[in-house]
Design an enzyme around this catalytic site. Structure first.
Site, PDB file in Angstrom:
ATOM      1  N   HIS A 156       0.838  -1.215   0.000  1.00  0.00           N
ATOM      2  CA  HIS A 156       0.000   0.000   0.000  1.00  0.00           C
ATOM      3  C   HIS A 156       0.869   1.261   0.000  1.00  0.00           C
ATOM      4  CE1 HIS A 156      -3.366  -2.672   1.241  1.00  0.00           C
ATOM      5  NE2 HIS A 156      -2.416  -3.249   1.955  1.00  0.00           N
ATOM      6  N   GLU A 165       9.438   8.435 -17.226  1.00  0.00           N
ATOM      7  CA  GLU A 165       8.065   8.948 -17.407  1.00  0.00           C
ATOM      8  C   GLU A 165       7.553   8.633 -18.807  1.00  0.00           C
ATOM      9  OE1 GLU A 165       7.764  13.117 -16.152  1.00  0.00           O
ATOM     10  OE2 GLU A 165       9.221  12.661 -14.587  1.00  0.00           O
ATOM     11  N   SER A 217      14.740  21.571 -16.053  1.00  0.00           N
ATOM     12  CA  SER A 217      13.533  22.349 -16.316  1.00  0.00           C
ATOM     13  C   SER A 217      13.930  23.642 -17.000  1.00  0.00           C
ATOM     14  CB  SER A 217      12.840  22.649 -14.992  1.00  0.00           C
ATOM     15  OG  SER A 217      12.023  23.789 -15.121  1.00  0.00           O
ATOM     16  N   LYS A 228      15.802  21.607 -10.898  1.00  0.00           N
ATOM     17  CA  LYS A 228      15.104  20.373 -11.255  1.00  0.00           C
ATOM     18  C   LYS A 228      15.997  19.358 -11.969  1.00  0.00           C
ATOM     19  CE  LYS A 228      11.268  19.349 -11.056  1.00  0.00           C
ATOM     20  NZ  LYS A 228       9.990  19.744 -11.624  1.00  0.00           N
TER      21      LYS A 228
END
Ligand code: ARG
Length: 454
Positions: free
Chosen positions: A153, A287, A274, A280
């Protein structure tokens, strides 16, 4: 090509709609390879003369090298790759070229080409999967003693090693390999000689062609031979599951790379920055793999849906098989291709994993087991430990920071050795069941994976 039957030419818009050369040109090598085998068979059974056969072989070989070198380009006005190559051959060698299509139809020709093409591409997927499994295995071998929290979980659950976690992916990839291999074994039969759908009155030798092209045999029914696209569905489904595994792995890598986890550091070469936020470092590769999973699922569904209402045998709907199955295999290859170096260059941040494992009371099961081994029924031990965890949370301490006196207030069975029993090293080291995170089991798993790959 079929001018005889028609009183006027088709409209350009209809030709364009009908045409598949923009995507089936990928199969030009297989189309020529199939035609060479067909011609050799026609010669062997006496349908083609030696002179015609030689002309065909010369013509096709020339077309192949001209397409390879770029000296010849595809005619976008041709209906498909089969028509294009036949027309080009006839242009080059005359009547011999027109004889090549004896005892053959585009229906069995396209069925053959696609099988040949997908056999090769799926073989490449297997090779990439093996490489990826090895890369993951290498990381696992280097992290047999790296303790991290295992989750259920997405809550810290029990301590495991990073090796154990990575080996779970190795097992998935091993199954993926066999799934593709299973499909490859089933699809490796030659449809050529099914002709349009009914076979032919010519004394062809289908086994000759099959053997020449490395098939294990022939499709046993000519109607099935030109109608069957099961192998596309099987491969797409195996590819969809590969993507599921890559996507779950991607999701974890993305989480692990975040400041919240910081369990791994991806190499700069496989991340991006970024345009506005200078701090970043994004896991774009992972992704994108996660994102591309959807289209591979879509390819599978497109093919299944395309097939479901089709009467036997060939229908033009089936031309739609190619873009889906090509997209599916190319996407999987690209994703595997980027995953391999991304994993190879990934750095596990062992201290952070260990620090996270220290928190979250993930040794609570082992503390309950400690009491159970001293005769307390597991449910009662579970309750006692639950109360101890509650008390620790109130005090803001971990289980190993609680004093022995406090432990003994809750059960006189607690003794000094409880602290070694609940150390993370013991929790992992004492896992002795087969397949567990224990060190012996992990070594066994490593040997198992290696054995499958060699
Ligand atoms: N381009 C067609 C396809 O990909 C080849 C087979 C055409 N056969 C036919 N009878 N129209 O399916």
């Amino acid at each position: 090509m079929w001018a005889g039957r028609f009183s006027k030419a088709s409209e350009k818009i209809a030709d364009d709609f009908n045409s598949s050369i923009s995507f089936d040109q990928k199969m030009y090598r297989q189309d020529i390879q199939g035609s060479l085998a067909h011609a050799a068979m026609l010669l062997s059974v006496g349908i083609l003369t030696k002179a015609d056969y030689t002309a065909i072989v010369d013509g096709l070989s020339g077309i192949l090298s001209d397409l390879d070198s770029g000296a010849l380009s595809f005619d976008e006005n041709a209906e498909d790759i089969h028509m294009f190559i036949e027309a080009e051959l006839t242009k080059r060698v005359g009547d011999a070229g027109k004889r090549l299509h004896t005892a053959r139809s585009r229906n069995d020709q396209v069925a053959l080409d696609l099988r040949l093409y997908m056999r090769e591409e799926a073989g490449e997927v297997v090779a990439l999967l093996k490489k990826l499994t090895l890369a993951v295995l290498k990381q696992a071998k280097e992290n047999v003693h790296t303790i991290m929290p295992g989750y259920t979980h997405l809550q810290r659950a029990q301590p495991i090693t990073f090796a154990q976690h990575l080996l779970a992916y190795c097992m998935m990839f091993l199954r993926d390999i066999t799934r593709v291999q299973d499909a490859l074994a089933r699809m490796n039969v030659s449809p050529l000689g099914s002709c349009a759908l009914a076979g032919t009155t010519y004394p062809i030798d289908r086994d000759f062609v099959a053997e020449n092209l490395g098939f294990d045999g022939v499709c046993m029914n000519s109607v099935d031979g030109v109608s069957d696209r099961d192998y596309c569905v099987e491969l797409e489904s195996a590819f969809a599951l590969i993507m599921t595994h890559l996507s779950r792995f991607s999701e974890e890598i993305i989480l692990w790379s975040s400041w919240e986890f910081k369990f791994v550091e991806l190499d700069d070469a496989y991340t991006t920055g970024s345009s506005i936020m200078p701090q970043k470092k994004n896991s774009d590769m992972a992704e994108l793999v996660r994102g591309k999973t959807g289209r591979v699922y879509g390819d599978l569904l497109a093919t299944l849906t395309m097939l479901k209402g089709l009467p036997l045998a060939y229908n033009k709907d089936m031309q739609e098989d190619k873009e889906a199955v090509f997209d599916s295999v190319e996407t999987v290859q690209k994703c595997l291709g980027i995953f391999i170096p991304m994993i190879e260059t990934m750095t596990p941040l062992k201290e952070n994993m260990y620090a996270a494992a220290k928190k979250g009371f993930i040794n609570a099961t082992d503390l309950a087991d400690y009491l159970t081994k001293k005769g307390v029924p597991f449910r009662s031990a579970y309750k006692i430990v639950g109360e101890i965890v509650g008390a620790c949370i109130q005090k803001g301490i971990t289980l190993d920071e609680m004093s022995l006196e406090e432990y003994r207030e809750r059960s006189p069975l607690f003794e000094e050795d409880l602290y070694t029993e609940i150390s993370l090293e013991t929790c992992v080291g004492k896992r002795i069941s087969k397949g567990s995170t224990g060190y012996k089991s992990v070594e066994e798993q490593i040997a198992f994976v290696e054995g499958k790959l060699l």
